[in-house]
Write an enzyme that holds these catalytic residues in place. Structure first.
Site, PDB file in Angstrom:
ATOM      1  N   ASP A  21       0.826  -1.201   0.000  1.00 50.81           N
ATOM      2  CA  ASP A  21       0.000   0.000   0.000  1.00 50.81           C
ATOM      3  C   ASP A  21       0.865   1.257   0.000  1.00 50.81           C
ATOM      4  O   ASP A  21       1.971   1.267   0.550  1.00 50.81           O
ATOM      5  CB  ASP A  21      -0.894  -0.013   1.243  1.00 50.81           C
ATOM      6  CG  ASP A  21      -2.019   1.000   1.156  1.00 50.81           C
ATOM      7  OD1 ASP A  21      -2.344   1.440   0.032  1.00 50.81           O
ATOM      8  OD2 ASP A  21      -2.578   1.354   2.210  1.00 50.81           O
ATOM      9  N   TRP A  26       2.716   8.009  -2.256  1.00 54.32           N
ATOM     10  CA  TRP A  26       4.152   8.252  -2.420  1.00 54.32           C
ATOM     11  C   TRP A  26       4.396   9.175  -3.617  1.00 54.32           C
ATOM     12  O   TRP A  26       5.191  10.116  -3.541  1.00 54.32           O
ATOM     13  CB  TRP A  26       4.868   6.924  -2.622  1.00 54.32           C
ATOM     14  CG  TRP A  26       6.356   7.019  -2.781  1.00 54.32           C
ATOM     15  CD1 TRP A  26       7.304   6.940  -1.806  1.00 54.32           C
ATOM     16  CD2 TRP A  26       7.076   7.200  -4.010  1.00 54.32           C
ATOM     17  NE1 TRP A  26       8.570   7.066  -2.341  1.00 54.32           N
ATOM     18  CE2 TRP A  26       8.459   7.234  -3.699  1.00 54.32           C
ATOM     19  CE3 TRP A  26       6.695   7.352  -5.347  1.00 54.32           C
ATOM     20  CZ2 TRP A  26       9.440   7.394  -4.669  1.00 54.32           C
ATOM     21  CZ3 TRP A  26       7.674   7.520  -6.305  1.00 54.32           C
ATOM     22  CH2 TRP A  26       9.036   7.540  -5.963  1.00 54.32           C
ATOM     23  N   HIS A  38       3.394   3.343  -8.787  1.00 55.51           N
ATOM     24  CA  HIS A  38       3.271   1.927  -9.112  1.00 55.51           C
ATOM     25  C   HIS A  38       4.561   1.414  -9.769  1.00 55.51           C
ATOM     26  O   HIS A  38       4.986   0.285  -9.500  1.00 55.51           O
ATOM     27  CB  HIS A  38       2.089   1.704 -10.049  1.00 55.51           C
ATOM     28  CG  HIS A  38       0.763   2.025  -9.409  1.00 55.51           C
ATOM     29  ND1 HIS A  38       0.333   1.434  -8.245  1.00 55.51           N
ATOM     30  CD2 HIS A  38      -0.225   2.881  -9.790  1.00 55.51           C
ATOM     31  CE1 HIS A  38      -0.856   1.905  -7.921  1.00 55.51           C
ATOM     32  NE2 HIS A  38      -1.216   2.783  -8.846  1.00 55.51           N
ATOM     33  N   LEU A 132      11.093 -20.801  -3.321  1.00 53.93           N
ATOM     34  CA  LEU A 132      10.094 -19.864  -2.819  1.00 53.93           C
ATOM     35  C   LEU A 132       8.858 -19.956  -3.681  1.00 53.93           C
ATOM     36  O   LEU A 132       8.953 -19.953  -4.908  1.00 53.93           O
ATOM     37  CB  LEU A 132      10.636 -18.426  -2.850  1.00 53.93           C
ATOM     38  CG  LEU A 132       9.627 -17.320  -2.491  1.00 53.93           C
ATOM     39  CD1 LEU A 132       9.361 -17.323  -0.985  1.00 53.93           C
ATOM     40  CD2 LEU A 132      10.130 -15.943  -2.938  1.00 53.93           C
ATOM     41  N   ARG A 195      -5.776  -1.905   8.262  1.00 58.17           N
ATOM     42  CA  ARG A 195      -6.974  -2.666   7.918  1.00 58.17           C
ATOM     43  C   ARG A 195      -6.574  -3.807   6.985  1.00 58.17           C
ATOM     44  O   ARG A 195      -5.474  -3.818   6.437  1.00 58.17           O
ATOM     45  CB  ARG A 195      -8.028  -1.772   7.265  1.00 58.17           C
ATOM     46  CG  ARG A 195      -7.547  -0.993   6.060  1.00 58.17           C
ATOM     47  CD  ARG A 195      -8.669  -0.126   5.489  1.00 58.17           C
ATOM     48  NE  ARG A 195      -8.204   0.670   4.358  1.00 58.17           N
ATOM     49  CZ  ARG A 195      -7.699   1.891   4.462  1.00 58.17           C
ATOM     50  NH1 ARG A 195      -7.582   2.469   5.654  1.00 58.17           N
ATOM     51  NH2 ARG A 195      -7.297   2.559   3.396  1.00 58.17           N
ATOM     52  N   GLU A 208      -0.123 -13.211  12.599  1.00 54.32           N
ATOM     53  CA  GLU A 208       0.410 -12.015  13.244  1.00 54.32           C
ATOM     54  C   GLU A 208       0.461 -10.888  12.207  1.00 54.32           C
ATOM     55  O   GLU A 208       0.826 -11.120  11.050  1.00 54.32           O
ATOM     56  CB  GLU A 208       1.815 -12.272  13.792  1.00 54.32           C
ATOM     57  CG  GLU A 208       1.873 -13.350  14.858  1.00 54.32           C
ATOM     58  CD  GLU A 208       1.111 -12.965  16.111  1.00 54.32           C
ATOM     59  OE1 GLU A 208       1.153 -11.765  16.485  1.00 54.32           O
ATOM     60  OE2 GLU A 208       0.464 -13.845  16.711  1.00 54.32           O
TER      61      GLU A 208
END
Length: 247
Positions: A21, A26, A38, A132, A195, A208
Site C-alpha cells: 500500500d 508516495w 506503481h 520460494l 486494515r 500475526e
C-alpha cells in the site's frame, strides 16, 4: 491450514503475506502522477522477493490487484496491467533461475486474454521450483473467494456428490484459491494503514500482523527484516492461553 515450522523459536515465518500500500500517496507527495508510484513499487517487489529468499521464507503472497481496484480510473488500471505484463516478461526468466515458483489466486476471467496466457505460462514453467512460492493475488477479493468455495460445495451437495454433514473447515480450505498453501504466519501492510481490505480473510485467522509506516515504493530488505524481528518477539497461541500463564 496453519504452518507449524514458524512455531519453532528463532525460525522465520513459513508464509509472509504483504498488502503493498501507498504507491499513489508516495507519488503525490513528490508531485508525480500516481503511475510513477506503481512503477517504483515494482522495484520493491523485487526487493521483497530477494529478502524472502535470503531470510528463508518459503511462501510470499503479494496483494497485487484487488477486485475493488477496477473502480480506479481506467488509465491507472491500464498502467497497472501494463506493469504486470512488463514484470512477467522481464522477471520470469530470472525468477525461474532463482528457483521461484509462481502461483496465482483470484478471478482471472476479467483479466485480458494475453495476461491470462502469460500467467498460465509462468505457472507451468516454474511449477517444479521449490525455493520460494510467490503467490500473486490478482483480481482477488476474499469474500468472492469464500463465496465461490461455498457455491461449489452447495452444488456438490445438491448433485448428491457431497454429504452436507461432511463439510468442515478443512474441506472449505481445500476449495479456496490457496488450497495446499499454509496460512500466512505474518501479514505486513505498508503505508501506515491498519486494515485488512478484503484480503485472505479466512487464511488470516491466526496470523500475526505488522503495520509499517513506510510507503510501498520505499520498502526494502531492512523493513522486511524489521517485520520478521517483530514477528519473532511475539508468542503465537492460536487461541490458547499464554505459556506464561498458569491454570
Amino acid at each position: 491450514m496453519p504452518s507449524t515450522a514458524a512455531g519453532v523459536p528463532g525460525s522465520p515465518p513459513v508464509h509472509v503475506a504483504i498488502i503493498m500500500d501507498g504507491n499513489r500517496r508516495w507519488a503525490r507527495a513528490r508531485g508525480m502522477p500516481g503511475v510513477m508510484g506503481h512503477r517504483r513499487g515494482a522495484d520493491s517487489v523485487r526487493r521483497a522477493i530477494r529478502a524472502a529468499v535470503r531470510e528463508g521464507v518459503r511462501y510470499l503472497t503479494l496483494f497485487a490487484f484487488s477486485s475493488e481496484n477496477w473502480r480506479r480510473p481506467a488509465m491507472e488500471v491500464g498502467e497497472l496491467m501494463n506493469l504486470l505484463r512488463f514484470y512477467l516478461r522481464k522477471e520470469l526468466t530470472e525468477l525461474h533461475k532463482e528457483g521461484v515458483r509462481i502461483r496465482v489466486i483470484g478471478e482471472r476471467s476479467r483479466l485480458a486474454e494475453d495476461i491470462r496466457v502469460m500467467l498460465a505460462e509462468a505457472e507451468a514453467l516454474t511449477e517444479g521450483n521449490t525455493r520460494l512460492d510467490l503467490v500473486l493475488a490478482l483480481n482477488y477479493g476474499s469474500r468472492w473467494e469464500i463465496t465461490e468455495a461455498v457455491r461449489t460445495l452447495v452444488d456438490a451437495a445438491k448433485a448428491g456428490h457431497l454429504d452436507a454433514t461432511a463439510v468442515d473447515e478443512d474441506l472449505v480450505a481445500r476449495h479456496l484459491g490457496t488450497a495446499g498453501i499454509p496460512d500466512p504466519d505474518l501479514l505486513i501492510r505498508t503505508s501506515g494503514e491498519q486494515r485488512i481490505s478484503n484480503f485472505l480473510l479466512w487464511q488470516l485467522a491466526y496470523t500475526e500482523i505488522v503495520f509499517l509506516d513506510v510507503a510501498w515504493p520505499d520498502f526494502d530488505e531492512h523493513h522486511f527484516r524489521a517485520a520478521l524481528a517483530e514477528f519473532a518477539r511475539r508468542e503465537r497461541r492460536y487461541g490458547a492461553s499464554s505459556s506464561a500463564q498458569v491454570g
